[in-house]
Scaffold this motif. Structure first.
Motif, PDB file in Angstrom:
ATOM      1  N   ILE A  84      13.324 -11.894 -45.472  1.00 34.46           N
ATOM      2  CA  ILE A  84      14.387 -11.929 -44.465  1.00 34.46           C
ATOM      3  C   ILE A  84      15.185 -10.634 -44.563  1.00 34.46           C
ATOM      4  CG2 ILE A  84      16.479 -13.093 -43.671  1.00 34.46           C
ATOM      5  CD1 ILE A  84      15.338 -15.690 -44.845  1.00 34.46           C
ATOM      6  N   ASP A  85      15.107  -9.819 -43.542  1.00 33.12           N
ATOM      7  CA  ASP A  85      15.857  -8.569 -43.479  1.00 33.12           C
ATOM      8  C   ASP A  85      16.839  -8.673 -42.320  1.00 33.12           C
ATOM      9  OD1 ASP A  85      16.859  -5.992 -43.183  1.00 33.12           O
ATOM     10  OD2 ASP A  85      14.939  -5.047 -43.683  1.00 33.12           O
ATOM     11  N   VAL A  86      18.085  -8.950 -42.657  1.00 31.95           N
ATOM     12  CA  VAL A  86      19.121  -9.183 -41.649  1.00 31.95           C
ATOM     13  C   VAL A  86      19.355  -7.931 -40.808  1.00 31.95           C
ATOM     14  CG1 VAL A  86      21.532  -9.833 -41.285  1.00 31.95           C
ATOM     15  CG2 VAL A  86      20.193 -10.949 -43.070  1.00 31.95           C
ATOM     16  N   ASN A  87      19.274  -6.758 -41.412  1.00 27.27           N
ATOM     17  CA  ASN A  87      19.508  -5.521 -40.664  1.00 27.27           C
ATOM     18  C   ASN A  87      18.447  -5.319 -39.592  1.00 27.27           C
ATOM     19  OD1 ASN A  87      21.819  -4.803 -42.124  1.00 27.27           O
ATOM     20  ND2 ASN A  87      20.547  -4.003 -43.776  1.00 27.27           N
ATOM     21  N   VAL A  88      17.200  -5.594 -39.936  1.00 34.10           N
ATOM     22  CA  VAL A  88      16.117  -5.470 -38.954  1.00 34.10           C
ATOM     23  C   VAL A  88      16.293  -6.524 -37.869  1.00 34.10           C
ATOM     24  CG1 VAL A  88      13.628  -5.727 -38.598  1.00 34.10           C
ATOM     25  CG2 VAL A  88      14.483  -4.408 -40.546  1.00 34.10           C
ATOM     26  N   ALA A  89      16.624  -7.739 -38.264  1.00 30.81           N
ATOM     27  CA  ALA A  89      16.806  -8.827 -37.297  1.00 30.81           C
ATOM     28  C   ALA A  89      17.918  -8.502 -36.310  1.00 30.81           C
ATOM     29  CB  ALA A  89      17.109 -10.138 -38.023  1.00 30.81           C
ATOM     30  N   ALA A  90      18.988  -7.900 -36.782  1.00 31.81           N
ATOM     31  CA  ALA A  90      20.130  -7.588 -35.923  1.00 31.81           C
ATOM     32  C   ALA A  90      19.797  -6.499 -34.905  1.00 31.81           C
ATOM     33  CB  ALA A  90      21.325  -7.166 -36.773  1.00 31.81           C
ATOM     34  N   ARG A  91      18.910  -5.585 -35.280  1.00 33.56           N
ATOM     35  CA  ARG A  91      18.589  -4.454 -34.398  1.00 33.56           C
ATOM     36  C   ARG A  91      17.366  -4.687 -33.532  1.00 33.56           C
ATOM     37  NH1 ARG A  91      19.086  -1.776 -39.293  1.00 33.56           N
ATOM     38  NH2 ARG A  91      16.871  -1.358 -39.262  1.00 33.56           N
ATOM     39  N   ALA A  92      16.489  -5.561 -33.962  1.00 30.89           N
ATOM     40  CA  ALA A  92      15.218  -5.740 -33.260  1.00 30.89           C
ATOM     41  C   ALA A  92      15.416  -6.428 -31.911  1.00 30.89           C
ATOM     42  CB  ALA A  92      14.260  -6.568 -34.122  1.00 30.89           C
ATOM     43  N   ALA A  93      14.603  -6.037 -30.961  1.00 30.05           N
ATOM     44  CA  ALA A  93      14.604  -6.714 -29.663  1.00 30.05           C
ATOM     45  C   ALA A  93      14.029  -8.115 -29.865  1.00 30.05           C
ATOM     46  CB  ALA A  93      13.760  -5.930 -28.671  1.00 30.05           C
ATOM     47  N   ILE A  94      14.521  -9.042 -29.090  1.00 29.95           N
ATOM     48  CA  ILE A  94      14.039 -10.421 -29.196  1.00 29.95           C
ATOM     49  C   ILE A  94      12.745 -10.547 -28.419  1.00 29.95           C
ATOM     50  CG2 ILE A  94      14.532 -12.820 -28.615  1.00 29.95           C
ATOM     51  CD1 ILE A  94      17.499 -12.216 -29.017  1.00 29.95           C
ATOM     52  N   GLU A 154      21.711 -16.813 -54.096  1.00 27.04           N
ATOM     53  CA  GLU A 154      20.970 -15.880 -53.247  1.00 27.04           C
ATOM     54  C   GLU A 154      20.878 -16.408 -51.816  1.00 27.04           C
ATOM     55  OE1 GLU A 154      16.663 -13.562 -53.122  1.00 27.04           O
ATOM     56  OE2 GLU A 154      16.921 -15.243 -54.479  1.00 27.04           O
ATOM     57  N   VAL A 155      20.629 -17.715 -51.688  1.00 25.08           N
ATOM     58  CA  VAL A 155      20.521 -18.319 -50.358  1.00 25.08           C
ATOM     59  C   VAL A 155      21.856 -18.198 -49.624  1.00 25.08           C
ATOM     60  CG1 VAL A 155      20.149 -20.473 -49.101  1.00 25.08           C
ATOM     61  CG2 VAL A 155      18.665 -19.888 -51.000  1.00 25.08           C
ATOM     62  N   GLU A 156      22.964 -18.487 -50.307  1.00 24.91           N
ATOM     63  CA  GLU A 156      24.283 -18.394 -49.664  1.00 24.91           C
ATOM     64  C   GLU A 156      24.576 -16.966 -49.216  1.00 24.91           C
ATOM     65  OE1 GLU A 156      27.562 -20.269 -51.781  1.00 24.91           O
ATOM     66  OE2 GLU A 156      26.132 -21.695 -52.622  1.00 24.91           O
ATOM     67  N   ALA A 157      24.177 -15.988 -50.010  1.00 26.40           N
ATOM     68  CA  ALA A 157      24.389 -14.583 -49.633  1.00 26.40           C
ATOM     69  C   ALA A 157      23.598 -14.237 -48.372  1.00 26.40           C
ATOM     70  CB  ALA A 157      23.990 -13.662 -50.784  1.00 26.40           C
ATOM     71  N   SER A 181      25.024 -13.385 -44.367  1.00 27.77           N
ATOM     72  CA  SER A 181      24.598 -12.280 -43.508  1.00 27.77           C
ATOM     73  C   SER A 181      24.019 -12.785 -42.195  1.00 27.77           C
ATOM     74  CB  SER A 181      23.543 -11.428 -44.221  1.00 27.77           C
ATOM     75  OG  SER A 181      24.078 -10.865 -45.383  1.00 27.77           O
ATOM     76  N   LEU A 182      23.232 -13.854 -42.268  1.00 22.88           N
ATOM     77  CA  LEU A 182      22.614 -14.415 -41.066  1.00 22.88           C
ATOM     78  C   LEU A 182      23.650 -15.016 -40.122  1.00 22.88           C
ATOM     79  CD1 LEU A 182      19.532 -16.261 -42.624  1.00 22.88           C
ATOM     80  CD2 LEU A 182      19.481 -14.183 -41.225  1.00 22.88           C
ATOM     81  N   TRP A 183      24.756 -15.504 -40.677  1.00 24.08           N
ATOM     82  CA  TRP A 183      25.768 -16.217 -39.901  1.00 24.08           C
ATOM     83  C   TRP A 183      26.293 -15.388 -38.740  1.00 24.08           C
ATOM     84  CZ3 TRP A 183      26.528 -21.236 -40.368  1.00 24.08           C
ATOM     85  CH2 TRP A 183      27.585 -21.811 -39.668  1.00 24.08           C
TER      86      TRP A 183
END
Length: 159
Positions: free
Chosen positions: A50-60, A3-6, A10-12
């Protein structure tokens, strides 16, 4: 794949700034949760948070970015000590570590995250973000051995 590797895979793809902001946000959310100010819902320490989709779209958010960078700079040397100092001058072990990281970055970060949970006591979500950042930053300069490269990348403490 674990699960961590998956999650790491995505985070990579995310920019280092996004990862650092996510790290700062996660550390803040866990602190708020511990202090009783946390929002109800998903545990901010869990991998599910950890939601990669939200992280990718969210403003920093600059506050989270700054907090994430500061936290990374403070913890990174501790993780280096944990991972590289016990190896010492054992060339064979260093070679195996270097080969593992060179072969598969997501696997290396996936292996590092549980060590951070058990060895440093970090929350799984924080450990996964931190492991991804560490391996990602170090892998950019992997021409030499991992520990030598990592040591050079450490922020020097202010005197």
């Amino acid at each position: 794949m674990t699960e961590v590797e998956a999650i790491v895979a995505s985070l990579w793809e995310l920019d280092d700034d996004v990862l650092e902001a996510q790290l700062g946000s996660r550390v803040q959310a866990i602190g708020d949760d511990v202090a009783g100010r946390g929002a109800t819902g998903v545990d901010p320490a869990s991998l599910e948070s950890i939601d990669v989709n939200v992280a990718a779209r969210a403003a920093i958010d600059p506050r989270f970015l700054d907090a994430g960078r500061q936290w990374f700079d403070r913890v990174n040397p501790l993780v280096y000590q944990l991972m590289c100092k016990p190896i010492g001058d054992d060339a064979e072990t260093r070679k195996i570590l270097d080969e593992t990281i060179n072969q598969n970055y997501t696997k290396a970060a996936g292996m590092l995250a549980p060590v951070l949970v058990s060895g440093v006591g970090l929350a799984p979500a924080v450990a996964t973000l931190l492991a991804t950042l560490i391996i990602k930053k170090v892998s950019k300069y992997i021409a030499t051995g991992i520990c030598e490269t990592w040591e050079k990348s450490l922020v020097k403490p202010a005197s």
